[in-house]
Design an enzyme around this catalytic site. Structure first.
Site, PDB file in Angstrom:
ATOM      1  N   CYS A 148     -75.450   6.340 -21.120  1.00 40.80           N
ATOM      2  CA  CYS A 148     -74.510   6.213 -22.233  1.00 40.80           C
ATOM      3  C   CYS A 148     -75.199   6.810 -23.449  1.00 40.80           C
ATOM      4  CB  CYS A 148     -74.797   4.730 -22.722  1.00 40.80           C
ATOM      5  SG  CYS A 148     -74.261   4.193 -24.183  1.00 40.80           S
TER       6      CYS A 148
ATOM      7  N   ASP B  41     -75.013   2.121 -18.785  1.00 36.27           N
ATOM      8  CA  ASP B  41     -73.899   2.651 -19.354  1.00 36.27           C
ATOM      9  C   ASP B  41     -73.319   1.172 -19.808  1.00 36.27           C
ATOM     10  OD1 ASP B  41     -72.631   4.089 -21.603  1.00 36.27           O
ATOM     11  OD2 ASP B  41     -70.654   3.947 -20.134  1.00 36.27           O
ATOM     12  N   SER B  42     -72.823   1.632 -21.508  1.00 34.00           N
ATOM     13  CA  SER B  42     -71.966   0.376 -21.278  1.00 34.00           C
ATOM     14  C   SER B  42     -70.743  -0.235 -21.009  1.00 34.00           C
ATOM     15  CB  SER B  42     -71.449   0.495 -23.315  1.00 34.00           C
ATOM     16  OG  SER B  42     -70.979   1.361 -22.849  1.00 34.00           O
TER      17      SER B  42
ATOM     18  N   HIS C 204     -67.477   9.628 -22.465  1.00 29.39           N
ATOM     19  CA  HIS C 204     -65.679   9.449 -22.409  1.00 29.39           C
ATOM     20  C   HIS C 204     -65.364  10.985 -22.672  1.00 29.39           C
ATOM     21  CE1 HIS C 204     -66.821   5.499 -21.569  1.00 29.39           C
ATOM     22  NE2 HIS C 204     -65.030   5.087 -21.873  1.00 29.39           N
TER      23      HIS C 204
ATOM     24  N   GLU D   1     -59.663   4.768 -22.267  1.00 31.72           N
ATOM     25  CA  GLU D   1     -60.443   3.250 -21.553  1.00 31.72           C
ATOM     26  C   GLU D   1     -58.479   3.197 -21.337  1.00 31.72           C
ATOM     27  OE1 GLU D   1     -62.958   1.047 -22.132  1.00 31.72           O
ATOM     28  OE2 GLU D   1     -64.035   2.661 -21.405  1.00 31.72           O
TER      29      GLU D   1
END
Ligand code: DGL
Length: 267
Positions: free
Chosen positions: A74, A11-12, A187, A153
């Site tokens: 992702c 994933d990123s 997310h 985040e």
């Protein structure tokens, strides 16, 4: 390929740990090598060419680590790079978009189906293409929600600012009367209660992680490469920047403590 070889997941950044969590639950004997490209996150606003280059670097590195399959956790990397990865890598490559679209097509009763994702995923049209490939008459309402990733985040998961932004972003979905919404970004499952409240009752939220895990199980089963039951899995977690930060936040996404995060720079 040895059955007890690990599965590569990338994933990123941290978000793909929500997919790793689903893989660990569904396939508890499989060892994972998880890469979070924290040096180059976010992928969402970047061009298709750049995301494809990053994805190929990570995919090739995972193959060098001896993985028997690669899961692109992702959504943005799946949208921009799945085809290139499947052409370049000598192992099966699974993305999160087709599984998510399949789950949404099963869940919807009268439609339309909403898709929320990063700007890059929405601009690629990958979810609309995957949904209409399954059911040509399905009505899809795609909405980019670029602020959700930084809010998660920053840990603003249950925060009035996030609630306000969710009301704003999801207004077109409410107006369209969607009955199902695909959480098309790693997310967003963490925002499920806020998203659900903003959408109102009777809307099914789709998290592609479970369906992706089921697809991996089917692919490994068909190829007879499932790990031997009873063998304790060995997981590796790799970040391309700030492994200590990853270690601190990662357990929130993974829902279990992380013990060690390796550092590797992808070039
Ligand atoms: N992992 C990305 C996705 O699922 C979200 C974070 C980013 O923009 O890199 O689209």
């Amino acid at each position: 390929m040895a059955n007890n070889a690990p599965v590569g997941v990338f994933d990123s950044g941290l978000g793909g740990l929500t997919v790793a969590r689903a893989l660990m639950r569904r396939l508890p004997a499989e060892s994972l090598v998880y890469v979070g490209d924290t040096a180059r996150v976010p992928y969402g606003p970047k061009s298709a060419t750049t995301v494809q280059r990053y994805a190929l670097q990570i995919g090739e590195w995972l193959v060098d680590q001896g993985v028997k399959a690669v899961v692109v956790a992702c959504n943005t990397a799946t949208a921009h790079a799945l085809t290139a990865l499947r052409e370049a890598l000598p192992v099966p490559v699974i993305g999160v978009i087709e599984p998510g679209a399949r789950a949404a097509s099963r869940a919807t009763v009268r439609g339309p189906v909403g898709v929320i994702a990063t700007a890059g995923t929405i601009a690629s049209g990958a979810y609309t293409a995957a949904l209409t490939a399954i059911a040509s008459t399905i009505e899809v309402v795609p909405v980019a929600c670029p602020l959700f990733v930084p809010l998660v985040e920053e840990g603003l998961i249950d925060h009035p600012a996030t609630r306000l932004i969710a009301q704003e972003y999801l207004a077109p979905l409410r107006a369209a009367g969607v009955d199902t919404v695909v959480l098309g970004c790693t997310h967003y499952p963490l925002l499920r209660p806020i998203l659900s409240a903003a959408l109102g009752p009777g809307v099914t939220l789709i998290d592609s992680a479970e369906e992706t895990a089921a697809e991996l199980a089917a692919i490994l089963g068909d190829a007879d490469t499932l790990a031997d039951a009873g063998v304790a899995p060995r997981h590796r977690v790799v970040a391309s920047d700030a492994p200590q930060h990853f270690l601190r936040l990662g357990s929130r996404f993974l829902d279990r403590p992380l013990e060690y995060v390796e550092h590797h720079v992808f070039t």
